[in-house]
Design a protein around this motif. Structure first.
Motif, mmCIF file in Angstrom:
data_model
loop_
_atom_site.group_PDB
_atom_site.id
_atom_site.type_symbol
_atom_site.label_atom_id
_atom_site.label_comp_id
_atom_site.label_asym_id
_atom_site.label_seq_id
_atom_site.Cartn_x
_atom_site.Cartn_y
_atom_site.Cartn_z
ATOM 1 N N PRO A 119 0.805 -1.229 0.000
ATOM 2 C CA PRO A 119 0.000 0.000 0.000
ATOM 3 C C PRO A 119 0.833 1.271 0.000
ATOM 4 N N ASP A 120 2.087 1.187 0.453
ATOM 5 C CA ASP A 120 2.954 2.367 0.490
ATOM 6 C C ASP A 120 3.777 2.540 -0.790
ATOM 7 N N TYR A 121 3.571 1.650 -1.747
ATOM 8 C CA TYR A 121 4.358 1.714 -2.986
ATOM 9 C C TYR A 121 3.971 2.951 -3.799
ATOM 10 N N VAL A 122 4.973 3.657 -4.298
ATOM 11 C CA VAL A 122 4.756 4.820 -5.154
ATOM 12 C C VAL A 122 5.115 4.420 -6.583
ATOM 13 N N PRO A 123 4.147 4.383 -7.473
ATOM 14 C CA PRO A 123 4.434 3.966 -8.855
ATOM 15 C C PRO A 123 5.517 4.832 -9.500
ATOM 16 N N THR A 124 6.311 4.219 -10.328
ATOM 17 C CA THR A 124 7.394 4.946 -10.999
ATOM 18 C C THR A 124 6.863 6.015 -11.937
ATOM 19 N N CYS A 125 5.603 5.893 -12.344
ATOM 20 C CA CYS A 125 5.014 6.874 -13.249
ATOM 21 C C CYS A 125 4.260 7.971 -12.509
ATOM 22 N N SER A 126 4.421 8.046 -11.201
ATOM 23 C CA SER A 126 3.856 9.140 -10.414
ATOM 24 C C SER A 126 4.965 10.160 -10.176
ATOM 25 N N VAL A 127 4.868 11.282 -10.869
ATOM 26 C CA VAL A 127 5.934 12.279 -10.857
ATOM 27 C C VAL A 127 5.553 13.500 -10.032
ATOM 28 N N ASN A 128 4.324 13.956 -10.175
ATOM 29 C CA ASN A 128 3.849 15.144 -9.466
ATOM 30 C C ASN A 128 2.326 15.022 -9.318
ATOM 31 N N PRO A 129 1.665 16.018 -8.761
ATOM 32 C CA PRO A 129 0.213 15.882 -8.556
ATOM 33 C C PRO A 129 -0.599 15.661 -9.828
ATOM 34 N N VAL A 130 -0.087 16.072 -10.971
ATOM 35 C CA VAL A 130 -0.811 15.892 -12.234
ATOM 36 C C VAL A 130 -0.365 14.630 -12.955
ATOM 37 N N ILE A 131 0.930 14.437 -13.103
ATOM 38 C CA ILE A 131 1.461 13.225 -13.741
ATOM 39 C C ILE A 131 1.550 12.160 -12.662
ATOM 40 N N SER A 132 0.480 11.414 -12.493
ATOM 41 C CA SER A 132 0.399 10.497 -11.356
ATOM 42 C C SER A 132 -0.431 9.265 -11.699
ATOM 43 N N CYS A 133 0.246 8.159 -11.951
ATOM 44 C CA CYS A 133 -0.447 6.886 -12.198
ATOM 45 C C CYS A 133 -1.196 6.431 -10.954
ATOM 46 N N GLY A 134 -0.561 6.647 -9.781
ATOM 47 C CA GLY A 134 -1.167 6.178 -8.549
ATOM 48 C C GLY A 134 -2.535 6.782 -8.311
ATOM 49 N N THR A 135 -2.679 8.074 -8.600
ATOM 50 C CA THR A 135 -3.966 8.735 -8.420
ATOM 51 C C THR A 135 -5.023 8.119 -9.318
ATOM 52 N N VAL A 136 -4.647 7.832 -10.563
ATOM 53 C CA VAL A 136 -5.591 7.252 -11.520
ATOM 54 C C VAL A 136 -5.952 5.828 -11.127
ATOM 55 N N MET A 137 -4.958 5.049 -10.697
ATOM 56 C CA MET A 137 -5.203 3.647 -10.367
ATOM 57 C C MET A 137 -6.075 3.470 -9.139
ATOM 58 N N ASP A 138 -6.162 4.486 -8.285
ATOM 59 C CA ASP A 138 -6.946 4.382 -7.067
ATOM 60 C C ASP A 138 -8.407 4.780 -7.260
ATOM 61 N N THR A 139 -8.834 4.979 -8.486
ATOM 62 C CA THR A 139 -10.210 5.382 -8.761
ATOM 63 C C THR A 139 -10.999 4.227 -9.384
ATOM 64 N N PRO A 140 -12.323 4.255 -9.287
ATOM 65 C CA PRO A 140 -13.144 3.212 -9.934
ATOM 66 C C PRO A 140 -12.955 3.173 -11.450
ATOM 67 N N THR A 141 -12.542 4.288 -12.050
ATOM 68 C CA THR A 141 -12.330 4.324 -13.497
ATOM 69 C C THR A 141 -11.257 3.342 -13.924
ATOM 70 N N ALA A 142 -10.331 3.012 -13.023
ATOM 71 C CA ALA A 142 -9.244 2.091 -13.342
ATOM 72 C C ALA A 142 -9.715 0.650 -13.439
ATOM 73 N N GLU A 143 -10.965 0.394 -13.035
ATOM 74 C CA GLU A 143 -11.521 -0.961 -13.093
ATOM 75 C C GLU A 143 -12.960 -0.880 -13.595
ATOM 76 N N VAL A 144 -13.140 -0.387 -14.784
ATOM 77 C CA VAL A 144 -14.473 -0.136 -15.317
ATOM 78 C C VAL A 144 -15.294 -1.415 -15.414
ATOM 79 N N PHE A 145 -14.654 -2.531 -15.780
ATOM 80 C CA PHE A 145 -15.375 -3.786 -15.988
ATOM 81 C C PHE A 145 -15.203 -4.760 -14.824
ATOM 82 N N GLY A 146 -14.750 -4.227 -13.695
ATOM 83 C CA GLY A 146 -14.613 -5.068 -12.517
ATOM 84 C C GLY A 146 -13.234 -5.674 -12.340
ATOM 85 N N PHE A 147 -12.329 -5.403 -13.243
ATOM 86 C CA PHE A 147 -10.941 -5.846 -13.136
ATOM 87 C C PHE A 147 -10.062 -4.726 -13.695
ATOM 88 N N PRO A 148 -8.770 -4.717 -13.365
ATOM 89 C CA PRO A 148 -7.907 -3.615 -13.811
ATOM 90 C C PRO A 148 -7.925 -3.440 -15.331
#
Length: 221
Positions: free
Chosen positions: A62-91
């Motif tokens: 849970p404390d892992y910071v994705p390598t593609c999270s650079v700043n508040p805007v360029i942030s994979c982690g922010t996107v992955m933590d939303t329901p949009t990242a699993e639209v069909f029930g899986f990643p």
């Protein structure tokens, strides 16, 4: 007598060629399509795989910071933590891995000389329509709902645009997708200017990103 018949046969006019489908005067479309599918599909596959790895690492720690999270805007982690990242029930990356693997295989098969029946192209057309629609749903969510950008996701956006454009335009050019007479001239313009179509599409996406995060970009300068 047989010689005269042979001479007459050789002098007979050859059958007139069948009419070319709209846009057939641009053969580069047919030559480029296998490369667009193979290379674009391969890049999309790698991006989806990399994002899947980041997702697995995030689930494991849970404390892992994705390598593609650079700043508040360029942030994979922010996107992955939303329901949009699993639209069909899986990643979402799992769907990307499956779909881009198919696209890559089709491109490689075409480069090897394979040809496909019309029903196959209709199936591929349906697939790219779904893909481009899903990508633009994700773009809207990223820009106006999540307010963050995932670099790997943007790679997927970038490759889906030419994949959709070239599959669709080549299907129209070859007549696999028949058009009414009134639409053929408009289709011919798009086919002749296929690189412009993709370039303008990219510019519109870039403009949307700039507008959505304008305050952030200007604050960083």
């Amino acid at each position: 007598m047989s010689a005269q018949k042979a001479a007459a046969g050789s002098a007979a006019p050859s059958p007139a060629p069948s009419p070319e489908p709209p846009g057939a005067e641009v053969p580069i479309m047919g030559r480029a399509l296998p490369w667009i599918l193979a290379v674009g599909g391969g890049i999309g596959l790698l991006a989806a795989f990399a994002l899947a790895v980041e997702k697995v690492n995030s689930l494991a720690n849970p404390d892992y910071v994705p390598t593609c999270s650079v700043n508040p805007v360029i942030s994979c982690g922010t996107v992955m933590d939303t329901p949009t990242a699993e639209v069909f029930g899986f990643p979402n990356p799992l769907l990307g891995i499956a779909c881009f693997a198919i696209v890559t295989a089709i491109g490689m098969a075409m480069l090897s000389g394979a040809s496909f029946r019309p029903w196959f192209w209709w199936g591929l057309q349906g697939g790219v329509i779904f893909g481009i629609g899903f990508v633009h749903f994700l773009i809207f969510q990223s820009l106006y709902k999540i307010s963050a950008l995932c670099p790997y996701c943007m790679v997927v956006w970038a490759v889906m645009i030419p994949i959709f454009s070239y599959v669709t335009l080549d299907n129209v050019r070859t007549g696999r997708i028949p058009l009414p007479a009134g639409a053929r001239s408009a289709a011919g313009v798009l086919i002749r200017n296929h690189t412009v179509v993709v370039t303008v599409w990219y510019l519109l996406i870039i403009a949307a990103i700039a507008q959505a995060f304008w305050s952030f970009w200007t604050g960083q300068i």
